[in-house]
Every structure is written in structure tokens, then in C-alpha cells.
Design a protein around this motif. Structure first.
Motif, short mmCIF file in Angstrom:
data_model
loop_
_atom_site.label_atom_id
_atom_site.label_comp_id
_atom_site.label_asym_id
_atom_site.label_seq_id
_atom_site.Cartn_x
_atom_site.Cartn_y
_atom_site.Cartn_z
N UNK A 284 0.83 -1.21 0.00
CA UNK A 284 0.00 0.00 0.00
C UNK A 284 0.87 1.25 0.00
N UNK A 285 0.58 2.17 -0.92
CA UNK A 285 1.26 3.47 -0.94
C UNK A 285 0.39 4.53 -0.25
N UNK A 286 -0.82 4.68 -0.78
CA UNK A 286 -1.70 5.71 -0.27
C UNK A 286 -3.15 5.20 -0.27
N UNK A 287 -3.92 5.71 0.68
CA UNK A 287 -5.37 5.59 0.59
C UNK A 287 -5.93 7.00 0.79
N UNK A 288 -6.82 7.37 -0.10
CA UNK A 288 -7.36 8.74 -0.08
C UNK A 288 -8.87 8.68 -0.09
N UNK A 289 -9.48 9.55 0.68
CA UNK A 289 -10.93 9.49 0.83
C UNK A 289 -11.64 10.79 0.50
N UNK A 290 -10.95 11.92 0.62
CA UNK A 290 -11.64 13.21 0.46
C UNK A 290 -11.26 13.89 -0.84
N UNK A 291 -12.22 14.54 -1.45
CA UNK A 291 -11.94 15.30 -2.67
C UNK A 291 -10.87 16.33 -2.38
N UNK A 292 -9.86 16.40 -3.23
CA UNK A 292 -8.79 17.36 -3.00
C UNK A 292 -7.64 16.82 -2.17
N UNK A 293 -7.80 15.58 -1.64
CA UNK A 293 -6.70 14.97 -0.86
C UNK A 293 -5.42 14.97 -1.66
N UNK A 294 -4.33 15.27 -0.95
CA UNK A 294 -3.00 15.09 -1.53
C UNK A 294 -2.18 14.34 -0.49
N UNK A 295 -1.48 13.29 -0.96
CA UNK A 295 -0.65 12.52 -0.04
C UNK A 295 0.77 12.48 -0.61
N UNK A 296 1.75 12.37 0.29
CA UNK A 296 3.14 12.35 -0.18
C UNK A 296 3.93 11.36 0.67
N UNK A 297 4.81 10.60 -0.02
CA UNK A 297 5.72 9.69 0.69
C UNK A 297 7.03 9.75 -0.07
N UNK A 298 7.99 10.51 0.49
CA UNK A 298 9.27 10.65 -0.20
C UNK A 298 9.10 11.35 -1.54
N UNK A 299 9.53 10.69 -2.60
CA UNK A 299 9.44 11.29 -3.94
C UNK A 299 8.11 11.01 -4.63
N UNK A 300 7.25 10.28 -3.98
CA UNK A 300 5.98 9.87 -4.59
C UNK A 300 4.85 10.66 -3.94
#
Lengths: 114, 112
Positions: free
Chosen positions: B46-62
């Protein structure tokens, strides 16, 4: 905390034999999902189980396939009288609760039917 | 029928290039959107899980963004490295603990 375990990793069966695939979820996880990846296709949902209950089996073929998740022990996906078209990679995933988003995947079992 | 589409199907880039992938999904009955990274012979991670409109997630360079109204998510990799070579899957689900519907994945190959 060990991840999701699946065994065997590779399974070869002749047409007409039975295949049993095992999945041990992560510790503390009581929800298990099985997915299948046919050649050249994406992962497709098969069945969702909680301990001792099948919650959703909408992706499972109606015949020859069954799944269980007993109170003790791993979840088992059973395929009776295998055919060549059952050759695929079978993955299981687990999650801890009914409100948790993420599903954690095992490494899969690659079934080859000869 | 729920369809999750990913594009492109495969991508070959040079080390140091930045890349982005698209995942489109049905915007009705949205609950969550997942990105997984999958290396051959390993478990999807798993990298990201997003639930809300407009969510932005970051992990290192990704990083990843989500637009639930129009039904798409972007995954960005900045400065690709050979170890980023993998298949990137997006998956959509309509309720807590419901099944995931996956796209076919995008295979990224990064040349040193």
C-alpha cells in the motif's frame, strides 16, 4: 508482526484434481479477501470473509470454488476438479476491522493446471 | 459495473525523469481510492489511501492527488530511480470493508 502469509507459493495440479490455497491474515485481522489475477488481467475480487462467515461471494464462480475462514486457523480457498482456465495467481488480503480502509496483501499462490 | 482505468499501460523512463500516472474511476458511490506498488514475486504494498476530494498525499518522492467529483487520481514520481521500477495499481471501493476494484496497473521501468 508478520505480514499476510500464503501457502503454497506455487501449486501444480492436473486437470480434475483439487487445489487448496491457504491464507493466514495479519495478527489481529479478522477480515479476509481473496482476489485472482488471470493472465493479462488485473486483480479481480472473488470473496470476502469474516471469521466463520462469508460476507460477499459475488466474484466467486458458482461451481467448484468455495472458501472458508474458520474460528481457528487460516482461510482456505478450495477449487475442486481444476481446469486449465483456473491457472492464475490467487492473492489474499486482510484488514482488522469493519471500518478500516486498507487491505494488506499476501505474496500470492500461483496455481498451474496441467 | 465499476471500471477503473489506468493510463498509460507501461512507461519506460530514464533515471532522474519525473513521471505521472492517471487513474479514473466512477465518481458515484465513492468511498476510498488506493494506490499500491507491486514488485514481481512480492506482495502489493500500500502506498496511499485517499478518501476526500482534493486529498493530496506524499511519501518521499511519490505523491498522489484525488478528484472525486470528476473521478480521477494522479500519482507522481519525482526524479525516478531504478528501484521505482514496479507495477502501480489503483483500486477503488464503495464502502468500508467492501471489495476493491482494481485497474490493470501501470508498469514502470526506470533505466539507470
Amino acid at each position: 508482526n508478520a505480514g499476510v502469509m500464503q501457502n503454497p507459493r506455487h501449486l501444480v495440479r492436473r486437470r480434475g484434481q483439487e487445489a487448496r490455497l491457504r491464507c493466514s491474515p495479519m495478527k489481529g485481522h479478522s477480515h479476509v479477501y481473496w482476489y485472482r489475477q488471470l493472465p493479462e488481467e488485473g486483480l479481480k475480487f472473488m470473496v470476502y470473509l469474516q471469521k466463520e462467515n462469508i460476507i460477499d461471494e459475488s466474484g466467486m464462480p458458482k461451481e467448484r470454488f468455495s472458501a472458508e475462514f474458520p474460528k481457528e486457523g487460516p482461510s482456505i480457498l478450495r477449487i475442486q476438479q481444476v481446469v486449465r482456465g483456473d491457472s492464475a495467481a490467487y492473492f489474499c488480503a486482510s484488514s482488522p476491522s469493519a471500518t478500516y480502509y486498507e487491505q494488506y496483501f499476501g505474496p500470492g499462490t500461483r496455481l498451474t493446471v496441467t | 459495473i465499476l471500471n477503473v482505468e489506468q493510463s498509460p499501460q507501461s512507461l519506460h523512463v530514464q533515471e532522474g525523469d519525473s513521471t505521472n500516472f492517471t487513474c479514473s474511476f466512477p465518481s458515484s458511490n465513492f468511498y476510498a481510492l488506493h494506490w499500491y506498488r507491486w514488485e514481481t514475486a512480492k506482495s502489493p504494498e500500500a502506498l496511499f489511501v485517499m478518501t476526500l476530494n482534493g486529498d493530496e498525499k506524499k511519501k518521499g518522492r511519490i505523491s498522489a492527488t484525488l478528484n472525486t467529483k470528476e473521478g480521477y487520481s494522479y500519482l507522481y514520481i519525482k526524479g525516478s530511480q531504478p528501484e521505482d521500477s514496479a507495477t502501480y495499481l489503483c483500486a477503488f471501493h464503495t464502502g468500508a470493508n467492501s471489495k476493491l476494484t482494481f485497474g490493470k496497473g501501470i508498469t514502470l521501468s526506470v533505466r539507470p
